[in-house]
Write a protein that holds these residues in place. Sequence first.
Motif, PDB file in Angstrom:
ATOM      1  N   ALA A 124      34.843  28.066  59.377  1.00 38.14           N
ATOM      2  CA  ALA A 124      35.329  26.986  60.225  1.00 38.14           C
ATOM      3  C   ALA A 124      36.570  26.370  59.620  1.00 38.14           C
ATOM      4  O   ALA A 124      36.770  26.377  58.404  1.00 38.14           O
ATOM      5  CB  ALA A 124      34.234  25.924  60.389  1.00 38.14           C
ATOM      6  N   ALA A 125      37.419  25.821  60.465  1.00 37.12           N
ATOM      7  CA  ALA A 125      38.678  25.237  60.016  1.00 37.12           C
ATOM      8  C   ALA A 125      38.418  24.179  58.948  1.00 37.12           C
ATOM      9  O   ALA A 125      37.568  23.314  59.105  1.00 37.12           O
ATOM     10  CB  ALA A 125      39.423  24.622  61.203  1.00 37.12           C
ATOM     11  N   GLY A 126      39.145  24.253  57.853  1.00 35.15           N
ATOM     12  CA  GLY A 126      39.041  23.283  56.768  1.00 35.15           C
ATOM     13  C   GLY A 126      38.098  23.673  55.655  1.00 35.15           C
ATOM     14  O   GLY A 126      38.232  23.207  54.539  1.00 35.15           O
ATOM     15  N   SER A 127      37.160  24.578  55.935  1.00 33.08           N
ATOM     16  CA  SER A 127      36.169  24.899  54.905  1.00 33.08           C
ATOM     17  C   SER A 127      36.764  25.661  53.746  1.00 33.08           C
ATOM     18  O   SER A 127      36.305  25.559  52.629  1.00 33.08           O
ATOM     19  CB  SER A 127      35.019  25.716  55.517  1.00 33.08           C
ATOM     20  N   VAL A 128      37.824  26.444  53.998  1.00 36.27           N
ATOM     21  CA  VAL A 128      38.400  27.242  52.928  1.00 36.27           C
ATOM     22  C   VAL A 128      39.102  26.390  51.884  1.00 36.27           C
ATOM     23  O   VAL A 128      39.330  26.788  50.767  1.00 36.27           O
ATOM     24  CB  VAL A 128      39.372  28.291  53.514  1.00 36.27           C
ATOM     25  N   ILE A 129      39.436  25.165  52.260  1.00 33.76           N
ATOM     26  CA  ILE A 129      40.178  24.289  51.350  1.00 33.76           C
ATOM     27  C   ILE A 129      39.233  23.441  50.510  1.00 33.76           C
ATOM     28  O   ILE A 129      39.593  22.969  49.449  1.00 33.76           O
ATOM     29  CB  ILE A 129      41.149  23.387  52.148  1.00 33.76           C
ATOM     30  N   SER A 130      38.024  23.265  50.984  1.00 34.77           N
ATOM     31  CA  SER A 130      37.127  22.333  50.313  1.00 34.77           C
ATOM     32  C   SER A 130      36.812  22.782  48.892  1.00 34.77           C
ATOM     33  O   SER A 130      36.672  23.965  48.615  1.00 34.77           O
ATOM     34  CB  SER A 130      35.835  22.210  51.126  1.00 34.77           C
ATOM     35  N   GLY A 131      36.699  21.785  47.975  1.00 37.23           N
ATOM     36  CA  GLY A 131      36.286  22.077  46.602  1.00 37.23           C
ATOM     37  C   GLY A 131      37.273  22.893  45.811  1.00 37.23           C
ATOM     38  O   GLY A 131      36.907  23.485  44.810  1.00 37.23           O
ATOM     39  N   GLY A 132      38.539  22.932  46.214  1.00 39.01           N
ATOM     40  CA  GLY A 132      39.530  23.713  45.482  1.00 39.01           C
ATOM     41  C   GLY A 132      39.344  25.206  45.615  1.00 39.01           C
ATOM     42  O   GLY A 132      39.891  25.979  44.839  1.00 39.01           O
ATOM     43  N   ASP A 133      38.550  25.667  46.603  1.00 39.89           N
ATOM     44  CA  ASP A 133      38.248  27.090  46.734  1.00 39.89           C
ATOM     45  C   ASP A 133      39.501  27.905  47.008  1.00 39.89           C
ATOM     46  O   ASP A 133      39.631  29.039  46.552  1.00 39.89           O
ATOM     47  CB  ASP A 133      37.219  27.307  47.853  1.00 39.89           C
ATOM     48  N   ILE A 134      40.445  27.335  47.742  1.00 34.66           N
ATOM     49  CA  ILE A 134      41.670  28.068  48.063  1.00 34.66           C
ATOM     50  C   ILE A 134      42.428  28.444  46.800  1.00 34.66           C
ATOM     51  O   ILE A 134      42.965  29.551  46.683  1.00 34.66           O
ATOM     52  CB  ILE A 134      42.572  27.231  49.012  1.00 34.66           C
ATOM     53  N   ASP A 135      42.452  27.561  45.814  1.00 39.09           N
ATOM     54  CA  ASP A 135      43.170  27.839  44.573  1.00 39.09           C
ATOM     55  C   ASP A 135      42.552  29.017  43.833  1.00 39.09           C
ATOM     56  O   ASP A 135      43.264  29.905  43.332  1.00 39.09           O
ATOM     57  CB  ASP A 135      43.173  26.599  43.665  1.00 39.09           C
ATOM     58  N   ASN A 136      41.223  29.041  43.751  1.00 40.13           N
ATOM     59  CA  ASN A 136      40.559  30.116  43.017  1.00 40.13           C
ATOM     60  C   ASN A 136      40.663  31.448  43.737  1.00 40.13           C
ATOM     61  O   ASN A 136      40.728  32.505  43.109  1.00 40.13           O
ATOM     62  CB  ASN A 136      39.088  29.743  42.791  1.00 40.13           C
ATOM     63  N   ARG A 137      40.672  31.432  45.063  1.00 41.46           N
ATOM     64  CA  ARG A 137      40.825  32.678  45.818  1.00 41.46           C
ATOM     65  C   ARG A 137      42.264  33.187  45.704  1.00 41.46           C
ATOM     66  O   ARG A 137      42.503  34.393  45.563  1.00 41.46           O
ATOM     67  CB  ARG A 137      40.436  32.472  47.283  1.00 41.46           C
ATOM     68  N   LEU A 138      43.229  32.279  45.774  1.00 38.99           N
ATOM     69  CA  LEU A 138      44.626  32.694  45.628  1.00 38.99           C
ATOM     70  C   LEU A 138      44.916  33.196  44.218  1.00 38.99           C
ATOM     71  O   LEU A 138      45.750  34.086  44.027  1.00 38.99           O
ATOM     72  CB  LEU A 138      45.566  31.539  45.984  1.00 38.99           C
ATOM     73  N   LYS A 139      44.211  32.622  43.214  1.00 35.70           N
ATOM     74  CA  LYS A 139      44.401  33.107  41.840  1.00 35.70           C
ATOM     75  C   LYS A 139      44.010  34.592  41.744  1.00 35.70           C
ATOM     76  O   LYS A 139      44.679  35.387  41.074  1.00 35.70           O
ATOM     77  CB  LYS A 139      43.545  32.276  40.876  1.00 35.70           C
ATOM     78  N   VAL A 140      42.939  34.974  42.430  1.00 35.49           N
ATOM     79  CA  VAL A 140      42.539  36.379  42.455  1.00 35.49           C
ATOM     80  C   VAL A 140      43.636  37.218  43.110  1.00 35.49           C
ATOM     81  O   VAL A 140      43.989  38.303  42.621  1.00 35.49           O
ATOM     82  CB  VAL A 140      41.205  36.544  43.213  1.00 35.49           C
ATOM     83  N   LEU A 141      44.193  36.717  44.226  1.00 40.67           N
ATOM     84  CA  LEU A 141      45.254  37.453  44.919  1.00 40.67           C
ATOM     85  C   LEU A 141      46.485  37.614  44.026  1.00 40.67           C
ATOM     86  O   LEU A 141      47.052  38.711  43.912  1.00 40.67           O
ATOM     87  CB  LEU A 141      45.639  36.728  46.213  1.00 40.67           C
ATOM     88  N   PHE A 142      46.929  36.522  43.383  1.00 46.91           N
ATOM     89  CA  PHE A 142      48.138  36.597  42.551  1.00 46.91           C
ATOM     90  C   PHE A 142      47.957  37.565  41.381  1.00 46.91           C
ATOM     91  O   PHE A 142      48.880  38.296  41.020  1.00 46.91           O
ATOM     92  CB  PHE A 142      48.503  35.205  42.025  1.00 46.91           C
ATOM     93  N   ASP A 143      46.767  37.568  40.792  1.00 44.04           N
ATOM     94  CA  ASP A 143      46.512  38.519  39.708  1.00 44.04           C
ATOM     95  C   ASP A 143      46.547  39.954  40.216  1.00 44.04           C
ATOM     96  O   ASP A 143      46.957  40.870  39.495  1.00 44.04           O
ATOM     97  CB  ASP A 143      45.157  38.229  39.054  1.00 44.04           C
ATOM     98  N   ALA A 144      46.112  40.166  41.470  1.00 40.01           N
ATOM     99  CA  ALA A 144      46.125  41.515  42.056  1.00 40.01           C
ATOM    100  C   ALA A 144      47.540  41.961  42.404  1.00 40.01           C
ATOM    101  O   ALA A 144      47.806  43.164  42.490  1.00 40.01           O
ATOM    102  CB  ALA A 144      45.245  41.550  43.301  1.00 40.01           C
ATOM    103  N   LEU A 145      48.445  41.012  42.606  1.00 41.05           N
ATOM    104  CA  LEU A 145      49.832  41.366  42.936  1.00 41.05           C
ATOM    105  C   LEU A 145      50.618  41.825  41.702  1.00 41.05           C
ATOM    106  O   LEU A 145      51.651  42.476  41.843  1.00 41.05           O
ATOM    107  CB  LEU A 145      50.547  40.169  43.571  1.00 41.05           C
ATOM    108  N   ARG A 146      50.159  41.492  40.516  1.00 38.89           N
ATOM    109  CA  ARG A 146      50.904  41.819  39.304  1.00 38.89           C
ATOM    110  C   ARG A 146      50.295  43.011  38.574  1.00 38.89           C
ATOM    111  O   ARG A 146      49.194  43.464  38.885  1.00 38.89           O
ATOM    112  CB  ARG A 146      50.941  40.620  38.347  1.00 38.89           C
ATOM    113  N   MET A 147      51.033  43.511  37.576  1.00 33.30           N
ATOM    114  CA  MET A 147      50.497  44.533  36.681  1.00 33.30           C
ATOM    115  C   MET A 147      49.359  43.942  35.836  1.00 33.30           C
ATOM    116  O   MET A 147      49.386  42.752  35.523  1.00 33.30           O
ATOM    117  CB  MET A 147      51.588  45.019  35.706  1.00 33.30           C
TER     118      MET A 147
END
Length: 432
Positions: A124-147
């Motif tokens: 649901a809209a807004g749930s992905v942002i709650s509790g800083g979850d977006i930061d931890n999910r994006l951290k996984v993505l950024f690590d996957a973008l690099r060597m």
Amino acid sequence: MEFRLVYQGPLPAASPNSTRIKEKHTIRRILHKQLKNLWKVHPFIAAYARHYEAGRRRTATSHIQLPDGHYEHIEIPYYSRVVDELSAKYERCGYRFVPLIGGIFGAGSETVCALDIQFLRREAAGSVISGGDIDNRLKVLFDALRMPKDCQEVKGFVPDINERPFFCLLEDDSLITEVRVTTDQLHTPLSDGERIHDVNLIIHVKTMAVGMGFADIGMPAILDTQLRLSNADAAHESQLLQLHDDGDAIRADVNQEKEAIQALIADNAALRADLAVIIAGDVKIARATLALDNTLRNRVLLLVAELREIGSRIKIIGDRPVEPTAPPGRRVSSWTMIEYTRAVQNFEGRQTWKQYWDIYRSDFDERVKAIVKDLQQAKVASEILTAFPEHVSSYDELEERELRHDLPFSVNDQLIPELLRAADALTRSPSS
């Protein structure tokens, strides 16, 4: 340079208890396939690889070190030679990586990037942002973008045959200078094997050059300029593509070789006057000067002077395509400029390179063969010179698109420098 990467699948959040090593490398492998294709189709990267290969059409070999310490010998096609050599700088943990963003092209050519991510999920809209979850999910993505930074990040993985070398976006995630994330709800029904928490990501990548120049890339000035400015915008890209196919680009390359020629002049006083005439670009004066002495050395120098003037003999006829304009207060779209560039290439490029081919085959082909044969007898012909006539003959089998690019590069970047080295060798030889 701008492009988009797409990812569909799980993107769990990282935590102190789970760094998501397996998930990161799974994402890295999915994006590898897209980046591998980008290296083949993007005009500037493809031009870099095509020129680096210098017209060779044969397979090469590579030795890949596996995690167990053994080396595996594989055979790779000609395109892979350039990425195989670049990836040698980033060999680790049984992999050879090719990061697009960073310093892969050499000192002075460093790049960074900005990311604009469209983040679609079924929550649901807004749930992905709650509790800083977006930061931890994006951290996984950024690590996957690099060597991977160390072997622990690829532990348990072995590159398959299509991952040698392995393409990734970033040399290091510190090269991301700006991030913009737009979240929205995904309404497509679940497909087979898809899970409710899977995401759809559209990653818009915009690269920016931060180096002072591209001197270490080892390419002609015109291609060097294209790579360095390709990050501006689509309008600049169209101008560079037009410049690449313009006959003036061939003559502009002469200025980049003056320094090397002047070094030869300083080496030998006898060669000084003859080469100075060639640098001036006046074939008539060169012919009058060199014709007084019909030695092999002067025949070579006269041939070089006339080869440099092929570009000035090309005449573009007909009306050029009309450059698109926008209403006051608006800009011409990037796609419109790209279509205009293609129209200019079709109009000028075909005439330019077809005339270049016809002039070389009618006026120079037999002369080059004869002089190369004489230089072989004088024992000053390099392997490149010896193979050059057969190399040009092989162009008969190429498609017109490949021919237009390869022949001028081969003449200016292989034939002319090797002829000048042979002329210098003849000057040093007592028998000449």
